[in-house]
Enzyme design. Sequence first.
Site, PDB file in Angstrom:
ATOM      1  N   LYS A  39       2.425 -10.756  -3.613  1.00  0.00           N
ATOM      2  CA  LYS A  39       3.222  -9.759  -3.732  1.00  0.00           C
ATOM      3  C   LYS A  39       4.609 -10.082  -3.612  1.00  0.00           C
ATOM      4  O   LYS A  39       5.697  -9.241  -4.243  1.00  0.00           O
ATOM      5  CB  LYS A  39       2.933  -8.856  -2.162  1.00  0.00           C
ATOM      6  CG  LYS A  39       1.641  -8.340  -2.142  1.00  0.00           C
ATOM      7  CD  LYS A  39       1.012  -7.738  -0.705  1.00  0.00           C
ATOM      8  CE  LYS A  39      -0.087  -7.058  -0.786  1.00  0.00           C
ATOM      9  NZ  LYS A  39      -0.891  -7.077   0.348  1.00  0.00           N
ATOM     10  N   GLY A  87       0.865  -1.226   0.101  1.00  0.00           N
ATOM     11  CA  GLY A  87       0.034  -0.126   0.004  1.00  0.00           C
ATOM     12  C   GLY A  87       0.851   1.277   0.061  1.00  0.00           C
ATOM     13  O   GLY A  87       1.444   1.722  -0.826  1.00  0.00           O
TER      14      GLY A  87
HETATM   15  N1  HSE Z   1      -5.451  -7.164   2.334  1.00  0.00           N
HETATM   16  C1  HSE Z   1      -4.365  -6.592   2.001  1.00  0.00           C
HETATM   17  C2  HSE Z   1      -3.575  -6.338   3.430  1.00  0.00           C
HETATM   18  C3  HSE Z   1      -4.215  -5.058   1.612  1.00  0.00           C
HETATM   19  O1  HSE Z   1      -4.460  -7.081   4.451  1.00  0.00           O
HETATM   20  O2  HSE Z   1      -2.384  -6.307   3.732  1.00  0.00           O
HETATM   21  C4  HSE Z   1      -3.860  -4.923   0.229  1.00  0.00           C
HETATM   22  O3  HSE Z   1      -2.906  -5.437  -0.331  1.00  0.00           O
END
Ligand code: HSE
Length: 438
Positions: free
Chosen positions: A212, A141
């Site tokens: 990721k 993020g």
């Molecule tokens: N769902 C993800 C998290 C956020 O909890 O890190 C977006 O990548």
Amino acid sequence: MGASKIQVGKIQIGMIGLGTVGSGVVQLLEKNRDLIRRRLGADIQIKKIAVAQTQKKRSLKIASSLLTDKVEEVLNDPEISMVVELMGGIDPAKRYLLQAIEKGKHIVTANKAVLAHHGAELFSAAEKKKVGLGFEASVCGGIPILRALREGLVADQVTSLYGIVNGTSNYILTEMTSEGSSFEEVLKKAQEKGYAEADPRFDVNGIDSVHKLVLLLRLAFGVQVDVESIYTEGIGRVGPLDVKFAEELGYRIKLLAIAKLEGDSMEARVHPTMLPKETLLATVDGVFNAVYLLGEYSGPGLYFGSGAGGMPTATAVVSDVVDIAKNILSGIGVRGSERMVPSKKIKPIEEVQCSHYLRFMAVDQPGVLAKIAGFLGEEGIGIASVIQKGRKLQQSVPVVIMTYEAKGRAVERALAKVDQLPVVTEKSLAIRIETDLG
Ligand code: HSE
């Protein structure tokens, strides 16, 4: 004489999706309009937003004329030069992205799933059409980790990387330390705060983290790796009991995405990991994310921040929008995608060697510990320490064993034997321990 008005141009964008991150983008472009205009020298204007339901009740104040339920109105509009895809998921997002690229539109996306599974195709399509593909928001993020890897560390080789890249599971693990919060309650809180994925199983079972990791590997090591080739284990089997034992033993449990370069091969894995309490990463709590990496010459670095939530993620989305807009305005074209090297073989998880925390649930009776220790010995696993709490004869109690370094294969075999014992009441748990992050 009044102040002379600076003439600014505008870049029109179209969006697909108006969920947590999409709403954040709309708000951020509004709240920071002046700042962005000053830094870019142009306005970013949202021309259309494609949504599933135009009439849906939204807390966000938005002109209904901006909304459409026909994605073609975004994809086919010649005035829209950039498409921001925030719908998530693979289908139909991939199709829309390819259509937008085909029409020569630049792309910004936060969609790690589609890039992790179809990155090769999407990056190559964008390269061919000479359009930008920004994806800063897809990993961690609000932490500009992809930019740090792509630009800040371009002159150095990252040799290892450890990331807490899923805020929801970190939040769940952190809250497990406080008495009385159940897994379900904490997950519900994470959903209410807009941290969790549309399908929160992806947060908990490590899928979001592995998506990721695939993108981090692309930038850190220059390799394109199949999601399926990475060992992925979530936090589903870690309980408050383990979190407490870890604390007592001087560790914290984190869901880590790990990558290490080892000559022609590499390690790439996602699993709950015990870290010594004093490690910087071990102190990253709640919904925060962090990536600890080691550069060959730059040394260690820790990138910490808000990895989830509408507004932090929106800052990453808009950073890519501004970056691409700058290129459009200056007429310098787009930065091509990263140059890749031939992929490296991933070391099988069974070959990965580390110390382990083992937790068995067994009936408290004489000779049980000896049997468990015997199986570990047969597999060549050395015992560093043992804890068995509370005497409850003939009832199931936890037995915790900390091992010396052992290969995953040996641990798996030993646990399979232990689990056959009639006195063992549930499947045994192994958590890998990382002590030397470099
Ligand atoms: N769902 C993800 C998290 C956020 O909890 O890190 C977006 O990548």
